[in-house]
Design a protein around this motif. Structure first.
Motif, PDB file in Angstrom:
ATOM      1  N   ASN A 242       1.042  -0.941   0.172  1.00 48.31           N
ATOM      2  CA  ASN A 242      -0.034  -0.449   0.412  1.00 48.31           C
ATOM      3  C   ASN A 242       0.913   0.836  -0.249  1.00 48.31           C
ATOM      4  O   ASN A 242       1.202   1.539   1.069  1.00 48.31           O
ATOM      5  N   ARG A 243       1.145   1.793  -1.045  1.00 45.19           N
ATOM      6  CA  ARG A 243       1.809   3.094  -1.092  1.00 45.19           C
ATOM      7  C   ARG A 243       1.445   3.748  -1.666  1.00 45.19           C
ATOM      8  O   ARG A 243       0.109   4.225  -2.396  1.00 45.19           O
ATOM      9  N   GLN A 244       1.452   5.069  -1.161  1.00 46.62           N
ATOM     10  CA  GLN A 244       0.785   6.588  -1.647  1.00 46.62           C
ATOM     11  C   GLN A 244       1.759   7.834  -1.179  1.00 46.62           C
ATOM     12  O   GLN A 244       3.052   7.865  -0.379  1.00 46.62           O
ATOM     13  N   GLY A 245       1.132   8.627  -1.934  1.00 49.98           N
ATOM     14  CA  GLY A 245       2.620   9.764  -1.871  1.00 49.98           C
ATOM     15  C   GLY A 245       1.780  11.245  -2.551  1.00 49.98           C
ATOM     16  O   GLY A 245       0.997  10.947  -2.844  1.00 49.98           O
ATOM     17  N   THR A 246       2.518  12.302  -2.416  1.00 50.17           N
ATOM     18  CA  THR A 246       2.347  13.195  -3.012  1.00 50.17           C
ATOM     19  C   THR A 246       3.699  13.712  -3.962  1.00 50.17           C
ATOM     20  O   THR A 246       4.624  13.922  -2.081  1.00 50.17           O
ATOM     21  N   PHE A 247       3.984  13.602  -4.848  1.00 49.40           N
ATOM     22  CA  PHE A 247       5.156  14.573  -5.197  1.00 49.40           C
ATOM     23  C   PHE A 247       4.851  15.159  -6.353  1.00 49.40           C
ATOM     24  O   PHE A 247       4.181  15.179  -7.093  1.00 49.40           O
ATOM     25  N   LEU A 248       6.312  16.155  -6.632  1.00 52.60           N
ATOM     26  CA  LEU A 248       6.464  17.204  -7.993  1.00 52.60           C
ATOM     27  C   LEU A 248       7.393  16.427  -8.919  1.00 52.60           C
ATOM     28  O   LEU A 248       8.201  15.554  -8.350  1.00 52.60           O
ATOM     29  N   THR A 249       7.140  16.536  -9.826  1.00 50.42           N
ATOM     30  CA  THR A 249       7.385  15.612 -10.906  1.00 50.42           C
ATOM     31  C   THR A 249       8.780  16.822 -12.057  1.00 50.42           C
ATOM     32  O   THR A 249       8.301  18.038 -11.715  1.00 50.42           O
ATOM     33  N   GLU A 250       9.462  16.349 -13.205  1.00 49.78           N
ATOM     34  CA  GLU A 250      10.589  16.825 -13.719  1.00 49.78           C
ATOM     35  C   GLU A 250      10.027  17.451 -14.398  1.00 49.78           C
ATOM     36  O   GLU A 250      10.176  19.053 -14.665  1.00 49.78           O
ATOM     37  N   LYS A 251       8.630  17.735 -14.754  1.00 50.18           N
ATOM     38  CA  LYS A 251       7.314  18.287 -15.709  1.00 50.18           C
ATOM     39  C   LYS A 251       6.547  19.501 -14.874  1.00 50.18           C
ATOM     40  O   LYS A 251       6.003  20.301 -15.570  1.00 50.18           O
ATOM     41  N   GLY A 252       7.080  19.418 -13.819  1.00 52.86           N
ATOM     42  CA  GLY A 252       5.836  20.472 -12.722  1.00 52.86           C
ATOM     43  C   GLY A 252       5.097  20.300 -12.073  1.00 52.86           C
ATOM     44  O   GLY A 252       4.170  20.760 -11.967  1.00 52.86           O
ATOM     45  N   TYR A 253       4.457  18.348 -12.714  1.00 45.00           N
ATOM     46  CA  TYR A 253       2.867  18.063 -11.908  1.00 45.00           C
ATOM     47  C   TYR A 253       3.186  18.144 -10.383  1.00 45.00           C
ATOM     48  O   TYR A 253       4.294  17.602 -10.139  1.00 45.00           O
ATOM     49  N   LEU A 254       1.923  18.461  -9.641  1.00 49.84           N
ATOM     50  CA  LEU A 254       2.098  18.151  -8.695  1.00 49.84           C
ATOM     51  C   LEU A 254       1.122  16.597  -8.744  1.00 49.84           C
ATOM     52  O   LEU A 254      -0.277  16.538  -8.951  1.00 49.84           O
ATOM     53  N   VAL A 255       1.353  15.779  -7.910  1.00 46.75           N
ATOM     54  CA  VAL A 255       0.213  14.315  -8.394  1.00 46.75           C
ATOM     55  C   VAL A 255       0.522  14.129  -7.283  1.00 46.75           C
ATOM     56  O   VAL A 255       1.172  13.946  -6.064  1.00 46.75           O
ATOM     57  N   GLY A 256      -0.542  13.328  -7.086  1.00 45.16           N
ATOM     58  CA  GLY A 256      -0.924  12.126  -5.937  1.00 45.16           C
ATOM     59  C   GLY A 256      -0.796  10.839  -6.469  1.00 45.16           C
ATOM     60  O   GLY A 256      -1.263  10.179  -7.414  1.00 45.16           O
ATOM     61  N   LEU A 257       0.145  10.109  -5.695  1.00 45.65           N
ATOM     62  CA  LEU A 257       0.499   8.302  -6.033  1.00 45.65           C
ATOM     63  C   LEU A 257      -0.765   7.032  -5.263  1.00 45.65           C
ATOM     64  O   LEU A 257      -0.622   7.939  -3.730  1.00 45.65           O
ATOM     65  N   ARG A 258      -0.913   6.443  -5.232  1.00 49.29           N
ATOM     66  CA  ARG A 258      -2.381   5.992  -4.350  1.00 49.29           C
ATOM     67  C   ARG A 258      -2.115   4.237  -5.757  1.00 49.29           C
ATOM     68  O   ARG A 258      -2.111   3.936  -6.458  1.00 49.29           O
ATOM     69  N   MET A 259      -1.281   3.661  -5.107  1.00 46.85           N
ATOM     70  CA  MET A 259      -1.095   2.271  -5.284  1.00 46.85           C
ATOM     71  C   MET A 259      -0.895   0.784  -4.199  1.00 46.85           C
ATOM     72  O   MET A 259      -0.286   0.699  -3.122  1.00 46.85           O
ATOM     73  N   ARG A 260      -2.327   0.071  -4.201  1.00 47.63           N
ATOM     74  CA  ARG A 260      -2.586  -1.387  -3.680  1.00 47.63           C
ATOM     75  C   ARG A 260      -2.577  -2.285  -4.088  1.00 47.63           C
ATOM     76  O   ARG A 260      -3.089  -2.433  -5.672  1.00 47.63           O
ATOM     77  N   LEU A 261      -1.843  -3.914  -3.907  1.00 47.49           N
ATOM     78  CA  LEU A 261      -1.624  -4.555  -4.414  1.00 47.49           C
ATOM     79  C   LEU A 261      -2.137  -5.574  -3.332  1.00 47.49           C
ATOM     80  O   LEU A 261      -1.334  -5.631  -2.507  1.00 47.49           O
ATOM     81  N   TRP A 262      -3.304  -6.768  -4.025  1.00 46.86           N
ATOM     82  CA  TRP A 262      -3.575  -7.953  -2.984  1.00 46.86           C
ATOM     83  C   TRP A 262      -2.931  -9.106  -3.956  1.00 46.86           C
ATOM     84  O   TRP A 262      -3.296  -9.300  -5.140  1.00 46.86           O
ATOM     85  N   GLN A 263      -2.450 -10.018  -2.713  1.00 47.33           N
ATOM     86  CA  GLN A 263      -2.644 -11.304  -3.204  1.00 47.33           C
ATOM     87  C   GLN A 263      -3.903 -11.871  -2.999  1.00 47.33           C
ATOM     88  O   GLN A 263      -4.154 -11.596  -1.566  1.00 47.33           O
ATOM     89  N   LEU A 264      -4.917 -12.915  -3.847  1.00 56.48           N
ATOM     90  CA  LEU A 264      -6.072 -13.293  -3.289  1.00 56.48           C
ATOM     91  C   LEU A 264      -5.455 -14.322  -3.104  1.00 56.48           C
ATOM     92  O   LEU A 264      -5.192 -15.773  -5.066  1.00 56.48           O
ATOM     93  N   SER A 265      -6.077 -15.170  -2.543  1.00 62.20           N
ATOM     94  CA  SER A 265      -5.294 -17.065  -1.877  1.00 62.20           C
ATOM     95  C   SER A 265      -6.256 -18.101  -2.561  1.00 62.20           C
ATOM     96  O   SER A 265      -5.556 -19.034  -3.212  1.00 62.20           O
ATOM     97  N   GLN A 266      -7.654 -17.980  -2.974  1.00 65.02           N
ATOM     98  CA  GLN A 266      -8.212 -18.377  -3.463  1.00 65.02           C
ATOM     99  C   GLN A 266      -9.097 -18.400  -4.430  1.00 65.02           C
ATOM    100  O   GLN A 266     -10.239 -19.267  -5.550  1.00 65.02           O
TER     101      GLN A 266
END
Length: 110
Positions: free
Chosen positions: A12-36
């Motif tokens: 579960n990754r998240q954050g706010t970042f300034l990109t090299e093109k000058g955008y202020l972006v939000g990041l949300r990354m979630r990954l689940w492993q579904l067992s069955q």
């Protein structure tokens, strides 16, 4: 999301970042492993939702996800496309290539 007792959140990754093109972006990354769950919507048992979006215009986004009745696909702004799953690593690589092309580079691991 489908959730079973043996499923787990891979990350579960998240954050706010300034990109090299000058955008202020939000990041949300979630990954689940579904067992069955063994369905085409969840290749290798993964369910994911990864998004990077412009904080000043949230309609500007790169979103990769999958869910019940919808196999892996991505959204560039409001346009949706399905893609052929190769592996988790290849899918993450494709996500970051599209993010950097649209918004410019930023170091999300800081």
């Amino acid at each position: 999301m489908i959730k079973l007792a043996d499923d787990y959140l891979g990350y579960n990754r998240q954050g706010t970042f300034l990109t090299e093109k000058g955008y202020l972006v939000g990041l949300r990354m979630r990954l689940w492993q579904l067992s069955q769950i063994k369905a085409k919507e969840f290749p290798e048992g993964y369910q994911f939702k990864w998004i990077v979006f412009n904080l000043f215009n949230k309609k500007e986004q790169i979103l990769f996800d999958n869910h019940q009745d919808k196999p892996p696909h991505y959204h560039i702004d409001s346009k949706q496309e399905f893609f052929k799953w190769k592996s988790l690593a290849e899918t993450e690589k494709m996500f970051w290539q599209m993010v950097y092309q649209k918004f410019g580079y930023f170091n999300y691991e800081q």
